[in-house]
Design an enzyme around this catalytic site. Structure first.
Site, PDB file in Angstrom:
ATOM      1  N   ARG A   1      -5.504   5.728  -7.675  1.00 38.07           N
ATOM      2  CA  ARG A   1      -5.378   7.185  -7.744  1.00 38.07           C
ATOM      3  C   ARG A   1      -5.247   7.668  -9.190  1.00 38.07           C
ATOM      4  O   ARG A   1      -5.881   8.654  -9.584  1.00 38.07           O
ATOM      5  CB  ARG A   1      -4.179   7.607  -6.902  1.00 38.07           C
ATOM      6  CG  ARG A   1      -4.385   7.259  -5.428  1.00 38.07           C
ATOM      7  CD  ARG A   1      -3.099   7.201  -4.629  1.00 38.07           C
ATOM      8  NE  ARG A   1      -2.426   8.472  -4.612  1.00 38.07           N
ATOM      9  CZ  ARG A   1      -1.129   8.605  -4.362  1.00 38.07           C
ATOM     10  NH1 ARG A   1      -0.376   7.540  -4.106  1.00 38.07           N
ATOM     11  NH2 ARG A   1      -0.574   9.787  -4.363  1.00 38.07           N
TER      12      ARG A   1
ATOM     13  N   THR B   1      -1.690   5.538   2.310  1.00 35.24           N
ATOM     14  CA  THR B   1      -2.922   4.753   2.238  1.00 35.24           C
ATOM     15  C   THR B   1      -2.954   3.850   3.464  1.00 35.24           C
ATOM     16  O   THR B   1      -1.979   3.186   3.781  1.00 35.24           O
ATOM     17  CB  THR B   1      -2.974   3.913   0.943  1.00 35.24           C
ATOM     18  OG1 THR B   1      -2.965   4.796  -0.168  1.00 35.24           O
ATOM     19  CG2 THR B   1      -4.212   3.037   0.902  1.00 35.24           C
TER      20      THR B   1
ATOM     21  N   LEU C   1       0.876  -1.166   0.000  1.00 36.02           N
ATOM     22  CA  LEU C   1       0.000   0.000   0.000  1.00 36.02           C
ATOM     23  C   LEU C   1       0.915   1.218   0.000  1.00 36.02           C
ATOM     24  O   LEU C   1       1.990   1.194   0.603  1.00 36.02           O
ATOM     25  CB  LEU C   1      -0.876   0.047   1.256  1.00 36.02           C
ATOM     26  CG  LEU C   1      -1.924  -1.047   1.429  1.00 36.02           C
ATOM     27  CD1 LEU C   1      -2.636  -0.879   2.770  1.00 36.02           C
ATOM     28  CD2 LEU C   1      -2.934  -1.012   0.301  1.00 36.02           C
ATOM     29  N   ASP C   2       0.489   2.292  -0.648  1.00 32.84           N
ATOM     30  CA  ASP C   2       1.256   3.537  -0.610  1.00 32.84           C
ATOM     31  C   ASP C   2       1.408   3.994   0.836  1.00 32.84           C
ATOM     32  O   ASP C   2       0.577   3.684   1.690  1.00 32.84           O
ATOM     33  CB  ASP C   2       0.534   4.639  -1.396  1.00 32.84           C
ATOM     34  CG  ASP C   2       0.378   4.315  -2.865  1.00 32.84           C
ATOM     35  OD1 ASP C   2       1.198   3.540  -3.391  1.00 32.84           O
ATOM     36  OD2 ASP C   2      -0.563   4.852  -3.484  1.00 32.84           O
ATOM     37  N   ARG C   3       2.452   4.769   1.089  1.00 35.09           N
ATOM     38  CA  ARG C   3       2.737   5.244   2.445  1.00 35.09           C
ATOM     39  C   ARG C   3       1.499   5.873   3.098  1.00 35.09           C
ATOM     40  O   ARG C   3       1.184   5.593   4.252  1.00 35.09           O
ATOM     41  CB  ARG C   3       3.876   6.267   2.419  1.00 35.09           C
ATOM     42  CG  ARG C   3       4.190   6.834   3.806  1.00 35.09           C
ATOM     43  CD  ARG C   3       5.186   7.967   3.771  1.00 35.09           C
ATOM     44  NE  ARG C   3       4.554   9.093   3.086  1.00 35.09           N
ATOM     45  CZ  ARG C   3       5.166   9.864   2.194  1.00 35.09           C
ATOM     46  NH1 ARG C   3       6.413   9.641   1.875  1.00 35.09           N
ATOM     47  NH2 ARG C   3       4.523  10.856   1.625  1.00 35.09           N
TER      48      ARG C   3
END
Length: 179
Positions: A144, A47, A43-45
């Site tokens: 996104r 998120t 997961l993105d930082r």
């Protein structure tokens, strides 16, 4: 694992900050790739939410195969600016590194990789919509990028959306269901 926003999944540079991978190693619960111990996907930082991790090498092999074969369903909640033209939808558009900005992903790329995202409206609130999003593929920044591409940027997203929208300090994106 329920990853909080702000926590990086694995080391991505020389800064050496704390990561989820470091935490898994400290617990002795990290199988698989030594570069990304325990991580099956990311997961993105900024998120938050659910993430599959492997505690053994065997589990890592099997879980990685399940992700690759699209046998793991990953669902997210996203608050977006705008209203979708339909209650449900499928976005199929290849994603890769942006031609002009190497730190971004985009549809305008020399290295396209197939990407498919499904969405369903959960609630409409004036100028915004709460969507449940399901990944069919799992490209970097896929949700996104895809939502921005159809004119529904994620609220609070400083890269692809509306930075600071509603006073948010990060994108309003949460991984809420795994199956």
């Amino acid at each position: 694992v329920d990853k909080p926003a702000g926590l990086v999944a694995h080391p991505a540079g020389p800064d050496g900050g704390a990561t989820l991978a470091h935490g898994l190693l400290a617990l002795g619960a990290a199988g698989g790739d030594p570069e990304r111990p325990g991580l099956v996907h990311r997961l993105d930082r900024d998120t938050s939410g659910l993430l599959v991790v492997a505690r053994s090498d065997e589990a890592h092999v099997r879980l990685t195969a399940a992700i690759r074969e699209r046998r793991v369903e990953r669902r997210y909640l996203a608050l977006v600016l705008g209203s979708p033209r339909s209650r449900t939808g499928r976005i199929e558009a290849p994603i890769g590194r942006d031609r002009r900005d190497r730190t971004r992903r985009s549809l305008d790329t020399e290295t396209p990789r197939d990407a498919v995202t499904w969405f369903e409206v959960q609630e409409l609130t004036g100028s915004r919509a709460l969507l449940e999003v399901r990944l069919e593929t799992g490209r970097t920044h896929q949700i996104r990028v895809h939502l921005e591409a159809i004119g529904l940027p994620v609220c609070g997203d400083p890269v692809y959306g509306v930075a600071g929208d509603l006073g948010l300090e990060r994108q309003f994106l949460h991984a809420h269901r795994l199956r």
